[in-house]
Design a protein around this motif. Structure first.
Motif, PDB file in Angstrom:
ATOM      1  N   VAL A   1      -5.242  -8.502   4.573  1.00  0.00           N
ATOM      2  CA  VAL A   1      -5.103  -7.118   5.056  1.00  0.00           C
ATOM      3  C   VAL A   1      -3.871  -6.998   5.945  1.00  0.00           C
ATOM      4  CG1 VAL A   1      -6.181  -5.327   6.466  1.00  0.00           C
ATOM      5  CG2 VAL A   1      -7.552  -6.603   4.818  1.00  0.00           C
TER       6      VAL A   1
ATOM      7  N   GLY B   1      -0.672  -4.845   4.902  1.00  0.00           N
ATOM      8  CA  GLY B   1      -0.455  -3.764   5.864  1.00  0.00           C
ATOM      9  C   GLY B   1       0.921  -3.833   6.498  1.00  0.00           C
TER      10      GLY B   1
ATOM     11  N   GLU C   1       3.532  -2.747   4.021  1.00  0.00           N
ATOM     12  CA  GLU C   1       3.524  -1.284   3.870  1.00  0.00           C
ATOM     13  C   GLU C   1       4.186  -0.613   5.070  1.00  0.00           C
ATOM     14  OE1 GLU C   1       2.104   2.416   1.981  1.00  0.00           O
ATOM     15  OE2 GLU C   1       2.415   0.397   1.254  1.00  0.00           O
TER      16      GLU C   1
ATOM     17  N   TYR D   1      -0.097   5.730   5.859  1.00  0.00           N
ATOM     18  CA  TYR D   1      -0.024   4.325   5.451  1.00  0.00           C
ATOM     19  C   TYR D   1      -1.307   3.875   4.762  1.00  0.00           C
ATOM     20  CZ  TYR D   1       4.112   3.660   8.426  1.00  0.00           C
ATOM     21  OH  TYR D   1       5.348   3.727   9.004  1.00  0.00           O
ATOM     22  N   TRP D   2      -2.440   4.029   5.425  1.00  0.00           N
ATOM     23  CA  TRP D   2      -3.679   3.488   4.891  1.00  0.00           C
ATOM     24  C   TRP D   2      -4.242   4.325   3.764  1.00  0.00           C
ATOM     25  CZ3 TRP D   2      -4.476  -1.307   5.379  1.00  0.00           C
ATOM     26  CH2 TRP D   2      -3.978  -1.972   6.480  1.00  0.00           C
ATOM     27  N   GLN D   3      -3.895   5.596   3.698  1.00  0.00           N
ATOM     28  CA  GLN D   3      -4.320   6.400   2.558  1.00  0.00           C
ATOM     29  C   GLN D   3      -3.707   5.861   1.272  1.00  0.00           C
ATOM     30  OE1 GLN D   3      -3.143  10.377   3.460  1.00  0.00           O
ATOM     31  NE2 GLN D   3      -4.782  10.700   4.943  1.00  0.00           N
ATOM     32  N   ARG D   4      -2.464   5.428   1.375  1.00  0.00           N
ATOM     33  CA  ARG D   4      -1.766   4.906   0.200  1.00  0.00           C
ATOM     34  C   ARG D   4      -2.219   3.499  -0.157  1.00  0.00           C
ATOM     35  NH1 ARG D   4       4.418   6.318   0.182  1.00  0.00           N
ATOM     36  NH2 ARG D   4       4.170   4.782  -1.417  1.00  0.00           N
ATOM     37  N   LEU D   5      -2.655   2.748   0.828  1.00  0.00           N
ATOM     38  CA  LEU D   5      -2.837   1.319   0.642  1.00  0.00           C
ATOM     39  C   LEU D   5      -4.286   0.855   0.541  1.00  0.00           C
ATOM     40  CD1 LEU D   5      -0.907  -1.171   0.604  1.00  0.00           C
ATOM     41  CD2 LEU D   5      -1.403  -1.437   3.018  1.00  0.00           C
ATOM     42  N   SER D   6      -5.245   1.652   0.965  1.00  0.00           N
ATOM     43  CA  SER D   6      -6.619   1.175   1.109  1.00  0.00           C
ATOM     44  C   SER D   6      -7.233   0.664  -0.194  1.00  0.00           C
ATOM     45  CB  SER D   6      -7.495   2.254   1.728  1.00  0.00           C
ATOM     46  OG  SER D   6      -7.501   3.396   0.913  1.00  0.00           O
TER      47      SER D   6
ATOM     48  N   VAL E   1      -5.426  -2.597  -1.289  1.00  0.00           N
ATOM     49  CA  VAL E   1      -5.776  -3.759  -0.462  1.00  0.00           C
ATOM     50  C   VAL E   1      -7.161  -4.280  -0.845  1.00  0.00           C
ATOM     51  CG1 VAL E   1      -6.344  -4.487   1.885  1.00  0.00           C
ATOM     52  CG2 VAL E   1      -4.254  -3.258   1.457  1.00  0.00           C
TER      53      VAL E   1
END
Length: 161
Positions: free
Chosen positions: A31, A35, A38, A50-55, A58
């Motif tokens: 993670v 992260g 990103e 960031y986390w909307q695109r990556l969750s 990941v």
């Protein structure tokens, strides 16, 4: 006190308690690696995105990495002389994970992974592998230092007869 089997491989000792090599530590490195990749890639954008695109990505990368690590035997073995072998397995695991993630990358449009750039996939894989390697190495060094300290405490010293 370290117990060994007939081949001389350590089965129980300080290292058994010092370096757990758990999936939880690997999950943290995965993670953190993706992260960080990103964040570096999107350094000029709003952090909320960031986390909307990556969750989702990941989560898939985490599952793939943990499965490949398990298949290659990176969990469970605790041999004192396996440093180089573990490093080779970890590098091979990273190569397989990267190939699997890049092979599934075209399917990302269906699962909305297309928002994660390929450079983030590659850099995240490298960063997470470096993190997992550093965690393993640090635990092994601590175990080695404890073994040396224990051996020094048990031995009578040079002047005692």
């Amino acid at each position: 006190m370290a117990l060994t089997d007939p081949k001389g491989e350590m089965t129980i000792g300080w290292s058994h308690f010092v370096y757990p090599e758990s999936k939880l530590l690997d999950a943290f490195c995965i993670v953190a690696g993706y992260g960080l990749a990103e964040i570096i890639y999107l350094r000029d954008m709003d952090p909320g995105l960031y986390w909307q695109r990556l969750s989702k990505f990941v989560a898939v990368a985490l599952i793939v990495t943990l499965i490949v690590n398990r298949v290659l035997g990176l969990y469970g073995q605790r041999r004192r002389d396996a440093w180089a072998d573990k490093a080779r397995r970890l590098a091979f695991s990273a190569a397989i994970v990267l190939c699997v993630l890049l092979a599934f990358y075209p399917l990302g449009r269906r699962f909305r992974f297309e928002q994660v750039p390929i450079s983030v996939v590659i850099a995240g894989c490298v960063l997470s592998t470096v993190g997992m390697g550093l965690v393993r190495m640090s635990f092994r060094l601590v175990a080695w230092m404890l073994e040396q300290r224990r051996d020094a405490a048990i031995s009578p010293g040079h002047g005692a007869r």
